[in-house]
Write a protein that holds these residues in place. Structure first.
Motif, mmCIF file in Angstrom:
data_model
loop_
_atom_site.group_PDB
_atom_site.id
_atom_site.type_symbol
_atom_site.label_atom_id
_atom_site.label_comp_id
_atom_site.label_asym_id
_atom_site.label_seq_id
_atom_site.Cartn_x
_atom_site.Cartn_y
_atom_site.Cartn_z
ATOM 1 N N ASP A 28 0.818 -1.208 0.000
ATOM 2 C CA ASP A 28 0.000 0.000 0.000
ATOM 3 C C ASP A 28 0.858 1.267 0.000
ATOM 4 O OD1 ASP A 28 -2.709 1.104 0.279
ATOM 5 O OD2 ASP A 28 -1.984 1.768 2.245
ATOM 6 N N SER A 29 0.521 2.241 -0.850
ATOM 7 C CA SER A 29 1.289 3.494 -0.941
ATOM 8 C C SER A 29 1.422 4.226 0.397
ATOM 9 C CB SER A 29 0.660 4.451 -1.961
ATOM 10 O OG SER A 29 0.837 3.972 -3.255
ATOM 11 N N PRO A 30 0.324 4.389 1.162
ATOM 12 C CA PRO A 30 0.482 5.064 2.455
ATOM 13 C C PRO A 30 1.421 4.309 3.401
ATOM 14 C CG PRO A 30 -1.827 5.065 1.815
ATOM 15 C CD PRO A 30 -1.100 4.172 0.844
ATOM 16 N N LEU A 31 1.397 2.983 3.340
ATOM 17 C CA LEU A 31 2.305 2.193 4.168
ATOM 18 C C LEU A 31 3.748 2.386 3.712
ATOM 19 C CD1 LEU A 31 2.891 0.186 6.401
ATOM 20 C CD2 LEU A 31 2.328 -1.660 4.807
ATOM 21 N N LEU A 32 3.978 2.393 2.398
ATOM 22 C CA LEU A 32 5.327 2.653 1.889
ATOM 23 C C LEU A 32 5.834 4.014 2.358
ATOM 24 C CD1 LEU A 32 5.208 1.373 -1.805
ATOM 25 C CD2 LEU A 32 6.728 0.575 0.008
ATOM 26 N N SER A 33 4.949 4.993 2.331
ATOM 27 C CA SER A 33 5.313 6.331 2.785
ATOM 28 C C SER A 33 5.709 6.315 4.262
ATOM 29 C CB SER A 33 4.149 7.297 2.554
ATOM 30 O OG SER A 33 4.484 8.588 2.997
ATOM 31 N N LYS A 34 4.947 5.595 5.081
ATOM 32 C CA LYS A 34 5.268 5.498 6.510
ATOM 33 C C LYS A 34 6.605 4.788 6.725
ATOM 34 C CE LYS A 34 0.590 5.683 8.313
ATOM 35 N NZ LYS A 34 -0.463 4.999 9.066
ATOM 36 N N ILE A 35 6.879 3.763 5.931
ATOM 37 C CA ILE A 35 8.160 3.056 6.033
ATOM 38 C C ILE A 35 9.290 4.020 5.687
ATOM 39 C CG2 ILE A 35 9.594 1.259 4.972
ATOM 40 C CD1 ILE A 35 6.965 -0.427 4.728
ATOM 41 N N GLU A 36 9.136 4.761 4.593
ATOM 42 C CA GLU A 36 10.177 5.705 4.176
ATOM 43 C C GLU A 36 10.401 6.811 5.206
ATOM 44 O OE1 GLU A 36 9.543 7.259 0.256
ATOM 45 O OE2 GLU A 36 9.914 5.317 -0.710
ATOM 46 N N ARG A 37 9.352 7.216 5.892
ATOM 47 C CA ARG A 37 9.480 8.279 6.902
ATOM 48 C C ARG A 37 9.938 7.741 8.256
ATOM 49 N NH1 ARG A 37 4.249 9.689 5.049
ATOM 50 N NH2 ARG A 37 3.457 9.178 7.110
ATOM 51 N N GLY A 38 10.070 6.423 8.380
ATOM 52 C CA GLY A 38 10.523 5.831 9.631
ATOM 53 C C GLY A 38 9.419 5.670 10.662
ATOM 54 N N GLU A 39 8.173 5.792 10.240
ATOM 55 C CA GLU A 39 7.048 5.632 11.164
ATOM 56 C C GLU A 39 6.645 4.172 11.330
ATOM 57 O OE1 GLU A 39 3.892 8.140 9.727
ATOM 58 O OE2 GLU A 39 5.153 9.928 9.817
ATOM 59 N N ARG A 40 7.032 3.342 10.375
ATOM 60 C CA ARG A 40 6.762 1.900 10.423
ATOM 61 C C ARG A 40 7.991 1.168 9.916
ATOM 62 N NH1 ARG A 40 1.292 0.076 9.702
ATOM 63 N NH2 ARG A 40 2.234 -1.986 9.869
ATOM 64 N N LEU A 41 8.175 -0.041 10.403
ATOM 65 C CA LEU A 41 9.238 -0.894 9.872
ATOM 66 C C LEU A 41 8.593 -1.928 8.959
ATOM 67 C CD1 LEU A 41 11.397 -1.441 13.073
ATOM 68 C CD2 LEU A 41 12.005 -0.101 11.053
ATOM 69 N N PRO A 42 9.271 -2.276 7.878
ATOM 70 C CA PRO A 42 8.687 -3.269 6.976
ATOM 71 C C PRO A 42 8.696 -4.663 7.599
ATOM 72 C CG PRO A 42 10.901 -2.686 6.261
ATOM 73 C CD PRO A 42 10.555 -1.782 7.415
ATOM 74 N N THR A 43 7.698 -5.453 7.229
ATOM 75 C CA THR A 43 7.653 -6.843 7.650
ATOM 76 C C THR A 43 8.656 -7.636 6.817
ATOM 77 O OG1 THR A 43 5.982 -7.452 6.025
ATOM 78 C CG2 THR A 43 5.182 -6.662 8.181
ATOM 79 N N SER A 44 8.866 -8.861 7.190
ATOM 80 C CA SER A 44 9.765 -9.739 6.444
ATOM 81 C C SER A 44 9.282 -9.904 5.002
ATOM 82 C CB SER A 44 9.854 -11.084 7.149
ATOM 83 O OG SER A 44 10.859 -11.865 6.596
ATOM 84 N N GLU A 45 7.986 -10.061 4.836
ATOM 85 C CA GLU A 45 7.420 -10.209 3.486
ATOM 86 C C GLU A 45 7.634 -8.939 2.661
ATOM 87 O OE1 GLU A 45 3.067 -10.780 1.341
ATOM 88 O OE2 GLU A 45 3.295 -11.401 3.431
ATOM 89 N N GLN A 46 7.446 -7.786 3.283
ATOM 90 C CA GLN A 46 7.651 -6.519 2.582
ATOM 91 C C GLN A 46 9.122 -6.329 2.221
ATOM 92 O OE1 GLN A 46 5.860 -4.131 5.619
ATOM 93 N NE2 GLN A 46 3.818 -4.266 4.722
ATOM 94 N N ILE A 47 10.017 -6.737 3.108
ATOM 95 C CA ILE A 47 11.454 -6.661 2.816
ATOM 96 C C ILE A 47 11.768 -7.515 1.591
ATOM 97 C CG2 ILE A 47 13.736 -7.402 3.631
ATOM 98 C CD1 ILE A 47 12.876 -6.406 6.427
ATOM 99 N N SER A 48 11.195 -8.708 1.521
ATOM 100 C CA SER A 48 11.416 -9.588 0.369
ATOM 101 C C SER A 48 10.955 -8.914 -0.921
ATOM 102 C CB SER A 48 10.662 -10.905 0.544
ATOM 103 O OG SER A 48 11.194 -11.642 1.600
#
Length: 101
Positions: A28-48
């Motif tokens: 999800d784009s909003p989730l990607l944005s949060k990951i890039e801003r350091g508000e969320r860490l990616p899950t193992s699946e997202q890292i893959s």
């Protein structure tokens, strides 16, 4: 560099929008944005998915994520440093056993 900043830098180097990355990775784009801003860490699946999309080393992304989790959960302190040294000693023994095979 934090994993979020690293992922943002990869996106910018590849001249991709959040929307383009979202479509290709099914994140999800909003989730990607949060990951890039350091508000969320990616899950193992997202890292893959991100490592495959950008063609980067998955263990590098996983390591950055683990390091960030440690710092977020425990802060940058002498105690955290000592704990990381202890983990390093255990992992060193593990890596020596792996190279003996």
């Amino acid at each position: 560099m934090s994993i979020g900043k690293y992922i943002r830098a990869l996106r910018q180097e590849n001249e991709k929008t959040l929307h383009q990355v979202s479509i290709k990775t099914d994140i999800d784009s909003p989730l990607l944005s949060k990951i890039e801003r350091g508000e969320r860490l990616p899950t193992s699946e997202q890292i893959s998915k991100l490592s495959e999309f950008y063609g980067v080393n998955k263990p590098l992304l996983e390591s950055k994520c683990i390091a960030e989790k440690i710092l977020k959960n425990h802060g940058a302190s002498k105690v955290t440093y000592d704990a990381v040294v202890m983990v390093q000693e255990v992992l060193h023994k593990y890596s020596v056993k792996e190279t003996d095979k």
